[in-house]
Scaffold this active site. Structure first.
Site, short mmCIF file in Angstrom:
data_model
loop_
_atom_site.label_atom_id
_atom_site.label_comp_id
_atom_site.label_asym_id
_atom_site.label_seq_id
_atom_site.Cartn_x
_atom_site.Cartn_y
_atom_site.Cartn_z
N TRP A 201 3.54 -3.11 6.26
CA TRP A 201 2.13 -3.44 6.47
C TRP A 201 1.77 -3.38 7.93
O TRP A 201 0.66 -2.97 8.29
CB TRP A 201 1.77 -4.77 5.83
CG TRP A 201 1.78 -4.66 4.34
CD1 TRP A 201 2.62 -5.28 3.47
CD2 TRP A 201 0.92 -3.83 3.52
NE1 TRP A 201 2.34 -4.90 2.17
CE2 TRP A 201 1.31 -4.02 2.18
CE3 TRP A 201 -0.12 -2.95 3.79
CZ2 TRP A 201 0.69 -3.35 1.11
CZ3 TRP A 201 -0.75 -2.29 2.74
CH2 TRP A 201 -0.34 -2.50 1.42
N ASP B 284 -2.31 -10.77 9.98
CA ASP B 284 -2.50 -10.35 8.59
C ASP B 284 -1.67 -11.30 7.72
O ASP B 284 -0.48 -11.11 7.54
CB ASP B 284 -2.04 -8.91 8.42
CG ASP B 284 -2.06 -8.46 6.95
OD1 ASP B 284 -2.46 -9.27 6.08
OD2 ASP B 284 -1.68 -7.31 6.69
N LYS C 217 -2.88 -12.15 -3.52
CA LYS C 217 -1.50 -12.65 -3.50
C LYS C 217 -1.45 -14.17 -3.66
O LYS C 217 -0.93 -14.66 -4.62
CB LYS C 217 -0.80 -12.19 -2.23
CG LYS C 217 -0.34 -10.74 -2.38
CD LYS C 217 -0.63 -9.87 -1.22
CE LYS C 217 -0.41 -8.41 -1.61
NZ LYS C 217 -0.73 -7.50 -0.53
C1 LIG Z 1 -1.01 -6.45 0.09
C2 LIG Z 1 -1.06 -6.44 1.56
C3 LIG Z 1 -1.98 -5.64 2.26
C4 LIG Z 1 -2.95 -4.72 1.57
O1 LIG Z 1 -3.92 -5.47 0.95
P1 LIG Z 1 -5.18 -4.81 0.23
O2 LIG Z 1 -5.98 -6.01 -0.10
O3 LIG Z 1 -4.65 -4.08 -0.96
O4 LIG Z 1 -5.83 -3.90 1.19
C5 LIG Z 1 -1.99 -5.72 3.63
N1 LIG Z 1 -1.14 -6.53 4.29
C6 LIG Z 1 -0.24 -7.30 3.66
C7 LIG Z 1 0.67 -8.18 4.45
C8 LIG Z 1 -0.18 -7.28 2.28
O5 LIG Z 1 0.72 -8.06 1.64
#
Ligand SMILES: *Cc1c(COP(=O)(O)O)cnc(C)c1O
Length: 358
Positions: A102, A170, A194
């Site tokens: 990511w 993030d 998540k």
């Molecule tokens: C799942 C995830 C993403 C992508 O998320 P989307 O909502 O599908 O764009 C980005 N960063 C991390 C750390 C993730 O776990």
């Protein structure tokens, strides 16, 4: 239907109590005769839902008053662009830490907008850089990192010290897993699917002084200021996802808040890592200092057994354990909504599988 434990990395399991309440209220929310899905986002009922959700999140995370909380769309992936579009303007430069899949995507997107310096790269090593090895550029407009790499199962055991440069995180797969000090961050963002709620909602927590720096050509939908000024209702927000996230916040408060969740989450993770470490049949590749509480990848000593493992696990009610295609093996995601019994059931299943096939 017998009990199923869903170890999906995202969209992931939601607390059963929350789903039951949503079912209860599905056709008629609080005697309005309407589903939340059918309500105007500007009507009194939804305004109440929206405000309560924000207030509960602020309380849970102890978010200081000089931070805005935005309820947006577009997923974390849209934040990969919104962060540079809103924050990079000051110097045209930003520092990024690369610790996995990511981070890499955030870096690639950041490069579209300015000069990105990768100040540390441990993406191939299942670890994070040592805290005292980090040195940031003086003219970086911000520092971006990924506290929990969902695919590699690598989590920072510390918050980087940036010496005044705004820190952007993030937190898609670790937000709400434990208390954090929000004041250390300039921006925290997370896709909801998540550890917050259903897909379609993205949380952005941003320090007010960082809002209002987007350039003239920045699309309105990607400008933090437009969303902040409009209370996240510049256009139609993802109302039902916002409502469900609000139910999750109330559920978290009822559990005792993030201190309590942290204790439970740590115990769940320790139980699973202990089972892996005590066996020669299972293996986790991550530096023990930075093993994720939320996403636990593991491999079998003989990958020929992978398919059988997944099949037998599914029969035992343990589903979505297949590892990410880039890593292989298995991955158990054990977010807030995964009860401790689910982890116990997985550990017992793993022991039994090893006994039969190991
Ligand atoms: C799942 C995830 C993403 C992508 O998320 P989307 O909502 O599908 O764009 C980005 N960063 C991390 C750390 C993730 O776990």
């Amino acid at each position: 239907m017998s009990r199923v434990y869903n170890f999906s990395a995202g969209p992931a399991a939601l607390p059963e109590e929350v789903l039951k309440q949503a079912r209860e209220e599905l056709l008629d929310w609080h005697d309005t005769g309407m589903s939340v899905m059918e309500m105007s986002h500007r009507g009194n009922s939804f305004m109440q839902i929206a405000q309560e959700a924000e207030a509960d999140l602020r309380e849970l995370m102890a978010i200081p008053d000089d931070y805005k909380v935005l309820f947006l769309q577009g997923g974390a992936s849209t934040q990969f662009a919104m962060v540079p579009l809103n924050l990079m303007g000051r110097t045209g430069k930003a520092d990024y830490l690369n610790t996995g899949s990511w981070s890499k995507k955030a870096i690639a997107e950041g490069r579209r907008y300015g000069e990105v310096r990768v100040v540390a790269d441990t993406a191939a090593d299942y670890t994070v850089p040592a805290a005292d090895s980090l040195a940031f550029s003086e003219d970086a407009a911000y520092v971006h990192y990924t506290p929990n790499e969902t695919i590699q199962g690598v989590e920072f055991p510390y918050v980087p010290e940036t010496g005044g440069v705004p820190l952007v995180a993030d937190m898609s797969s670790t937000i709400l897993s434990r208390p954090i000090d929000v004041s250390k961050f300039g921006v925290i963002y997370a896709g909801a699917q998540k550890n917050v709620g259903p897909a379609g909602l993205t949380l952005v927590i941003v320090r007010e002084e960082l809002i209002g720096q987007a350039g003239e050509r920045c699309p309105a939908m990607l400008d933090y200021k437009i969303h902040a000024d409009a209370g996240s209702m510049y256009n139609t927000p993802p109302t039902y996802a916002w409502y469900l996230a609000g139910l999750v916040f109330k559920w978290l408060k009822a559990q005792g808040g993030l201190e309590v969740m942290a204790v439970i989450n740590e115990r769940k993770a320790e139980t699973l890592y202990a089972a892996i470490d005590q066996s020669d049949f299972y293996h986790n590749p991550v530096d023990p200092e930075c093993r994720s509480w939320m996403n636990v990848p593991f491999t079998l000593a003989d990958s020929d057994f992978d398919t059988l493992f997944l099949e037998e696990a599914r029969h035992a009610g343990l589903v979505t354990l297949k590892g990410h295609r880039s890593v292989g093996g298995m991955r158990a995601s054990i977010y807030n909504a995964m009860p401790e019994e689910g982890v116990q059931a997985l550990v017992e299943f793993m022991k039994e599988f090893e006994r039969k096939h190991g």
